[in-house]
Design a protein around this motif. Structure first.
Motif, PDB file in Angstrom:
ATOM      1  N   ASP A  19     -17.480 -27.697  23.874  1.00 49.05           N
ATOM      2  CA  ASP A  19     -18.215 -28.855  23.339  1.00 49.05           C
ATOM      3  C   ASP A  19     -19.506 -29.014  24.151  1.00 49.05           C
ATOM      4  OD1 ASP A  19     -19.136 -31.197  22.302  1.00 49.05           O
ATOM      5  OD2 ASP A  19     -17.359 -32.398  22.780  1.00 49.05           O
ATOM      6  N   GLU A  21     -22.349 -30.412  23.533  1.00 50.29           N
ATOM      7  CA  GLU A  21     -23.006 -31.727  23.534  1.00 50.29           C
ATOM      8  C   GLU A  21     -22.403 -32.663  24.570  1.00 50.29           C
ATOM      9  OE1 GLU A  21     -24.198 -35.291  20.381  1.00 50.29           O
ATOM     10  OE2 GLU A  21     -23.235 -33.446  19.671  1.00 50.29           O
ATOM     11  N   SER A  22     -21.036 -32.575  24.681  1.00 47.41           N
ATOM     12  CA  SER A  22     -20.383 -33.448  25.655  1.00 47.41           C
ATOM     13  C   SER A  22     -20.771 -33.096  27.088  1.00 47.41           C
ATOM     14  CB  SER A  22     -18.864 -33.369  25.498  1.00 47.41           C
ATOM     15  OG  SER A  22     -18.391 -32.078  25.864  1.00 47.41           O
ATOM     16  N   GLU A 106     -11.421 -23.193  27.625  1.00 53.48           N
ATOM     17  CA  GLU A 106     -12.523 -24.177  27.573  1.00 53.48           C
ATOM     18  C   GLU A 106     -12.630 -24.967  28.873  1.00 53.48           C
ATOM     19  OE1 GLU A 106     -13.934 -28.147  25.050  1.00 53.48           O
ATOM     20  OE2 GLU A 106     -12.035 -27.137  24.557  1.00 53.48           O
ATOM     21  N   SER A 110     -15.898 -25.264  31.127  1.00 52.24           N
ATOM     22  CA  SER A 110     -16.507 -26.596  31.326  1.00 52.24           C
ATOM     23  C   SER A 110     -16.667 -26.923  32.807  1.00 52.24           C
ATOM     24  CB  SER A 110     -15.665 -27.669  30.636  1.00 52.24           C
ATOM     25  OG  SER A 110     -15.646 -27.472  29.251  1.00 52.24           O
TER      26      SER A 110
END
Length: 509
Positions: A19, A21-22, A106, A110
């Motif tokens: 993700d 954008e997050s 992920e 991240s």
């Protein structure tokens, strides 16, 4: 973000699973091999590149090396298998700190991204802070430059030391230092006003500051001495117009900026000669070296001559003698302590000529002489004392003269009938004085010669007798007032004095 991997599944998987954008990031592009990755890195110049370490054409390690040389700020996260992990560590020399072992999920990606993003933000914050400081420094450089030069005035460090310390470049051209001193009580407002007026008239001086009670300007010498003198006069006149305060100005000789401390000391030395040249002067190096008089013979003045002049009561001669004394002293420039010493010597010679009562008053004023700021003030103080004492002698002589002349006039009235009465007789036989001196004294006091005054007394006495006695003979009247047996001469003198003969005067209504 830019993602590079030759395995389509991994490339698409990471692209879709994370993700972006997050994480406050944007995936700008992907690449299927090292060469393509390099081209897109050059095109986009991303902050972060996630790259497989094994790719055709240009492997990840070679890509890191190539990009690091051209874009050292770009951060890399390398993907590697377990067997390649030790190999990947060689990338540390190019600043790579993050490695992900395949397969990775992920969360791992991240975490690695967050770590790199945090580091980038920290670096950017530091860069922004430093850039901000540099901008502030650029704005402050004119003030720093002034502070640098101000410190140079009172420091033994050289120009190169300060330029290196503060990173401010100052060209080493020829300059002069101008120093203004205010000649009365002042506040910072007055110093600030001098600095503003000076900056306007000088244009952009290299230095405009104040040290204590002095306002200073460092200016280039390309305008010439005459132009600089005109500018200084403009500053003084404008400041005086606004504040009614006079200023004394010292102008150093010319030298390089690196020798500005010497220029400052030279200007201070010039300012000391304000003692000789007076308040409100513009003093240059030429003024303090002018003439170079012979100091070997010292300075001599005649105390006895000064005492005689004062006792003569002649104020003009005394004032002229004192002016000559100070002109010689000014030419010699013997130094302030020696100059004051000679002035005290002169002052003592003068006051000792006066009466004892007034002398003590003058002696109490010696401390005042020592505290004056200029030779001109000392001149006026000493001259005032000399004139007062000389005036006392003049008044004393005048009183004595009046007494003597009063006695002469009394003798003339008492002996008016004596045809032998004369200045010589009165001086030699009655007052025991020199006839010439008495004659001059008589003329000074009465404005008339002795003989003319005697004739006037006799004619006025004759008129009294004519008016008071009805029948008085001319012969008798002539003998009575001192014309003896010469009535004809008496009649001639009487007519010259009154316009009538004694007989005609008797008939005048």
């Amino acid at each position: 973000m830019l993602l590079a991997d030759d395995e389509r599944i991994i490339l698409e998987g990471i692209s879709k699973v994370v993700d972006w954008e997050s994480l406050n990031t944007e995936l700008v592009d992907t690449a299927k091999n090292g060469l393509e990755a390099y081209e897109k890195i050059v095109q986009h110049q991303p902050h972060i590149v996630i790259s497989d370490i094994k790719m055709p054409g240009l492997d990840g390690l070679s890509l890191v090396k190539k990009v690091h040389e051209e874009f050292p700020s770009i951060q890399f996260i390398l993907l590697s298998g377990f067997s390649e992990f030790d190999y990947a560590r060689t990338a540390m020399q190019y600043g790579v700190k993050n490695y992900l072992l395949k397969p990775c999920n992920e969360l791992k990606i991240s975490e690695a991204l967050n770590e790199v993003i945090t580091e980038i933000k920290c670096t950017e914050d530091q860069k922004c802070f430093i850039d901000h400081l540099k901008k502030d420094l650029d704005k402050a450089k004119p003030y720093i430059k002034a502070q640098l030069l101000t410190e140079l005035l009172s420091s033994n460090k050289d120009l190169a030391y300060y330029q290196k310390l503060i990173d401010v470049e100052i060209s080493d051209q020829q300059v002069k230092l101008i120093l203004f001193q205010l000649e009365s009580e002042f506040s910072y407002e007055h110093i600030h006003a001098i600095k503003n007026i000076g900056s306007e008239i000088f244009g952009t001086p290299m230095l405009n500051t104040n040290i204590g009670e002095y306002a200073l300007f460092l200016v280039e010498t390309d305008g010439g001495a005459e132009k600089l003198q005109q500018q200084v006069k403009q500053i003084r006149d404008r400041f005086s117009q606004f504040y009614k305060i006079d200023t004394t100005v010292a102008i150093s000789g010319g030298d390089y900026v690196r020798n500005v401390r010497n220029l400052y000391l030279e200007a201070l030395e010039c300012l000391k000669h304000r003692f000789y040249l007076g308040e409100g002067s513009i003093i240059t190096k030429a003024d303090i070296t002018r003439g170079e008089p012979d100091r070997q013979n010292g300075f001599v003045f005649d105390e006895q001559q000064m005492s005689m002049l004062i006792k003569s009561g002649n104020v003009i001669d005394v004032s002229r003698e004192i002016s000559g004394f100070f002109e010689k002293l000014m030419d010699l420039r013997l130094g302030i302590p020696m100059t004051k010493s000679y002035c005290i010597q002169l002052f003592l010679a003068i006051v000792q000529t006066g009466n004892s009562e007034r002398m003590q008053i003058y002696l109490d004023g010696i401390s005042s002489i020592m505290q004056v700021d200029t030779v001109q003030q000392m001149h006026e103080y000493i001259k005032q004392a000399a004139v007062e004492i000389t005036q006392d002698y003049f008044e004393s002589y005048k009183s004595k003269q009046s007494t003597v002349i009063g006695r002469v006039i009394s003798i003339m009235n008492e002996h008016l009938g004596n045809p032998e009465l004369s200045l010589k007789l009165v001086a030699g036989k009655m007052l025991y004085m020199n006839a010439d001196y008495l004659g001059k004294l008589f003329k000074l006091e009465t404005g008339e010669r002795f003989s003319s005054y005697l004739t006037k007394l006799r004619i006025e006495k004759a008129i009294e007798h004519i008016q008071g006695t009805e029948d008085v003979k001319i012969v008798t009247l002539a003998e009575l007032i001192g014309f003896g047996d010469n009535p004809q001469y008496f009649s001639q003198v009487f007519k010259k004095y009154t316009g009538y003969t004694p007989t005609e005067y008797r008939r005048v209504p």
